[in-house]
Design a protein around this motif. Structure first.
Motif, PDB file in Angstrom:
ATOM      1  N   SER A  10       0.728  -1.344   0.033  1.00 33.26           N
ATOM      2  CA  SER A  10       0.006  -0.145  -0.043  1.00 33.26           C
ATOM      3  C   SER A  10       0.974   1.313  -0.004  1.00 33.26           C
ATOM      4  O   SER A  10       1.936   1.276  -0.055  1.00 33.26           O
ATOM      5  CB  SER A  10      -0.671  -0.199   1.269  1.00 33.26           C
ATOM      6  OG  SER A  10      -1.736   0.990   1.016  1.00 33.26           O
ATOM      7  N   ASP A  11       0.197   2.371   0.249  1.00 32.67           N
ATOM      8  CA  ASP A  11       0.851   3.737   0.332  1.00 32.67           C
ATOM      9  C   ASP A  11       1.326   3.804   1.647  1.00 32.67           C
ATOM     10  O   ASP A  11       0.808   3.541   2.566  1.00 32.67           O
ATOM     11  CB  ASP A  11      -0.358   4.827  -0.193  1.00 32.67           C
ATOM     12  CG  ASP A  11       0.340   6.095  -0.455  1.00 32.67           C
ATOM     13  OD1 ASP A  11       1.055   6.745   0.450  1.00 32.67           O
ATOM     14  OD2 ASP A  11       0.119   6.473  -1.653  1.00 32.67           O
ATOM     15  N   SER A  50       2.659  -1.207   4.420  1.00 33.73           N
ATOM     16  CA  SER A  50       2.519   0.448   4.496  1.00 33.73           C
ATOM     17  C   SER A  50       3.618   1.144   5.028  1.00 33.73           C
ATOM     18  O   SER A  50       3.425   2.175   5.350  1.00 33.73           O
ATOM     19  CB  SER A  50       1.108   0.716   4.850  1.00 33.73           C
ATOM     20  OG  SER A  50       0.926   0.206   6.198  1.00 33.73           O
ATOM     21  N   HIS A  74       0.833  -4.815  -6.451  1.00 33.93           N
ATOM     22  CA  HIS A  74       0.917  -3.479  -6.524  1.00 33.93           C
ATOM     23  C   HIS A  74      -0.524  -2.969  -7.022  1.00 33.93           C
ATOM     24  O   HIS A  74      -0.624  -3.070  -8.495  1.00 33.93           O
ATOM     25  CB  HIS A  74       2.049  -2.796  -7.074  1.00 33.93           C
ATOM     26  CG  HIS A  74       3.643  -3.141  -6.878  1.00 33.93           C
ATOM     27  ND1 HIS A  74       4.202  -2.447  -6.049  1.00 33.93           N
ATOM     28  CD2 HIS A  74       3.978  -4.377  -6.707  1.00 33.93           C
ATOM     29  CE1 HIS A  74       5.381  -2.989  -5.542  1.00 33.93           C
ATOM     30  NE2 HIS A  74       5.330  -4.133  -6.189  1.00 33.93           N
ATOM     31  N   THR A  78       3.071   2.758  -4.551  1.00 33.52           N
ATOM     32  CA  THR A  78       3.527   1.921  -3.298  1.00 33.52           C
ATOM     33  C   THR A  78       4.944   2.767  -3.338  1.00 33.52           C
ATOM     34  O   THR A  78       5.370   2.881  -4.296  1.00 33.52           O
ATOM     35  CB  THR A  78       3.381   0.593  -3.488  1.00 33.52           C
ATOM     36  OG1 THR A  78       4.468   0.304  -4.710  1.00 33.52           O
ATOM     37  CG2 THR A  78       2.380  -0.193  -3.611  1.00 33.52           C
TER      38      THR A  78
END
Length: 472
Positions: A10-11, A50, A74, A78
């Motif tokens: 994730s981000d 994350s 993805h 990311t």
């Protein structure tokens, strides 16, 4: 089928992550469903990656499940160092998958993360696209099969029964190189073990096996000299000797030298080799055990890879003759062709009704049965690991097996060694290209198209892919 580790990435910004978590979950679940529907086992990391800490901890959690291949997924942008850290904590084959979605730039994340892995020299595969697209699913599954095959080699043991046959350089390999490149160990076993152990095979089982062959084969052509009931039983005893060695030494695949000691003084290994490579014997269904004749190490290694990719028995043959008028090759070698290739049926009786046991020819004075049949038609992938200046490469080509009318089939088989098994192969490359470049007298094949998988296998192993014709 493969065991797959799945790491959804994730981000790294909490205010972004809050809005993309549901999408990451949904995309990861969709990918897991595609993989499970194909028969694979999927273990998904408990948390999305994350942060740098989660990149390492979640990758280690997945690694502890001992997957055959790990997927870094993805589905959104990311942070690339998450990919680098996760990859560092991930042993074994690695696949980066990205969804293509203009609202969620997973492709950007994959490219940034993949570029980081390129810079640090971490081998990986990539796949991308809409997971609802069957072609995208097949691309992902091909890379999964390749990773599982590469991982399936590691930690395995090859049983080399006898040494180098008849001066064949291409049948021997460096055991240090095998361990370094493929993770495969080699157990050296003398052929005397086959002779010695065969004497102790249970007579009840041996007699039942001979009766089964006499009942189900198209013919067992005893001649009172080269092929007798006693010699056929000696070949069956050799099969049981090999099964005993396989179990005792925990062999994953094998090769038997045969020539000239056994073929001149004991019997041929044709029956043993054919049924070891078959998915059944006279006692019922069983796992195939890849076994190369002439103890050809790179043959057996190629065959084991093809088995791990396809799950099917793998053909071994000499490139015996080229019928220029038909642009067809006669792939023919004593024994070795699994009887499954006679009809490629799940019913052994259906295959065996196309199989004849003929007396061996003058090459093998010790005698015994040759397992004669003609391979059923169908599209195939052909491959062979060879070495050039000590470096491995994988020859790959597409093609198929062909058959003709009965008279033509017979005439073509009689042009070489009639009593041996044959496969008439049409290769999607010219004879000039094949004979100028192919680095062995032995070739191997499985039904279907596995070119994409073999490309991925070569990349993951760090060896050169060498395609012929339309497989370039």
């Amino acid at each position: 089928m493969a065991k797959i580790g799945l790491l959804p990435i994730s981000d790294g910004r909490d205010y972004v992550r809050r809005d993309v978590t549901e999408h990451v979950d949904r995309a990861a679940n969709q990918l897991a469903t595609v993989l499970r529907d194909a028969g694979h086992e999927v273990v998904t990391a408990p948390e999305h990656v994350s942060s740098n800490a989660l990149a390492t901890s979640q990758a280690r959690w997945v690694a502890d499940q001992h997957p055959d291949i790990t997927i870094l997924h993805h589905s959104v942008w990311t942070f690339p160092h998450f990919t680098a850290l996760a990859a560092d904590a991930t042993p074994g084959p690695l696949l980066l998958v990205a969804n293509i979605d203009p609202k969620f730039p997973g492709m950007v994340g994959m490219l940034a993360g993949g570029g980081a892995l390129d810079q640090i020299g971490r081998t990986h595969e990539r796949a991308w696209g809409d997971l609802d697209d069957p072609e995208v699913q097949q691309r992902i599954l091909a890379k999964v099969r390749a990773g599982a095959a590469v991982q399936g080699l590691r930690g395995s043991t090859f049983g080399r029964i006898g040494g180098r046959p008849m001066g064949m350089y291409t049948a021997t390999a460096n055991t240090d190189q095998w361990m370094r490149t493929f993770g495969v160990d080699v157990e050296e076993i003398d052929q005397w073990e086959v002779v010695r152990r065969s004497e102790h095979a249970d007579q009840t089982r041996v007699s039942a096996a001979r009766a089964w062959l006499e009942k189900h084969a198209a013919g067992v052509h005893y001649d009172g000299g080269i092929l007798t009931p006693e010699l056929l039983e000696r070949q069956i005893r050799s099969y049981y000797a090999m099964r005993e060695l396989i179990d005792e030494w925990n062999l994953d695949f094998s090769g038997i030298k045969g020539q000239p000691e056994l073929t001149a003084n004991f019997c041929t290994m044709d029956v043993a080799e054919a049924f070891l490579n078959d998915p059944y014997d006279w006692e019922g269904p069983k796992e195939t055990h890849v076994t190369s004749t002439e103890a050809d190490m790179d043959a057996a290694l190629t065959m084991q890879l093809l088995k791990l990719l396809s799950g099917d028995p793998v053909l071994f043959a000499d490139v015996r003759h080229y019928h220029a008028d038909k642009d067809v090759w006669d792939l023919c070698n004593s024994g070795q062709h699994a009887t499954w290739y006679a009809a490629r049926s799940s019913d052994p009786a259906e295959n065996l009704r196309h199989v004849n046991l003929y007396p061996e020819d003058f090459y093998f004075p010790a005698g015994g049965a040759s397992v004669h049949h003609l391979a059923a038609p169908g599209e195939m992938t052909f491959a062979r690991l060879t070495r050039q200046d000590s470096e491995y490469r994988m020859h790959v080509m597409r093609g198929g097996f062909r058959t003709y009318d009965e008279a033509t089939n017979k005439q073509m088989m009689e042009a070489s060694s009639w009593m041996w098994p044959h496969a008439f192969a049409s290769l999607n490359c010219t004879a000039e290209e094949f004979l100028s470049r192919f680095g062995s007298n032995h070739i191997h094949a499985v039904p279907g198209d596995y070119v994409a998988e073999l490309r991925a296998v070569c990349r993951q192993l760090g060896i050169r892919y060498d395609g012929f014709g339309d497989a370039v």
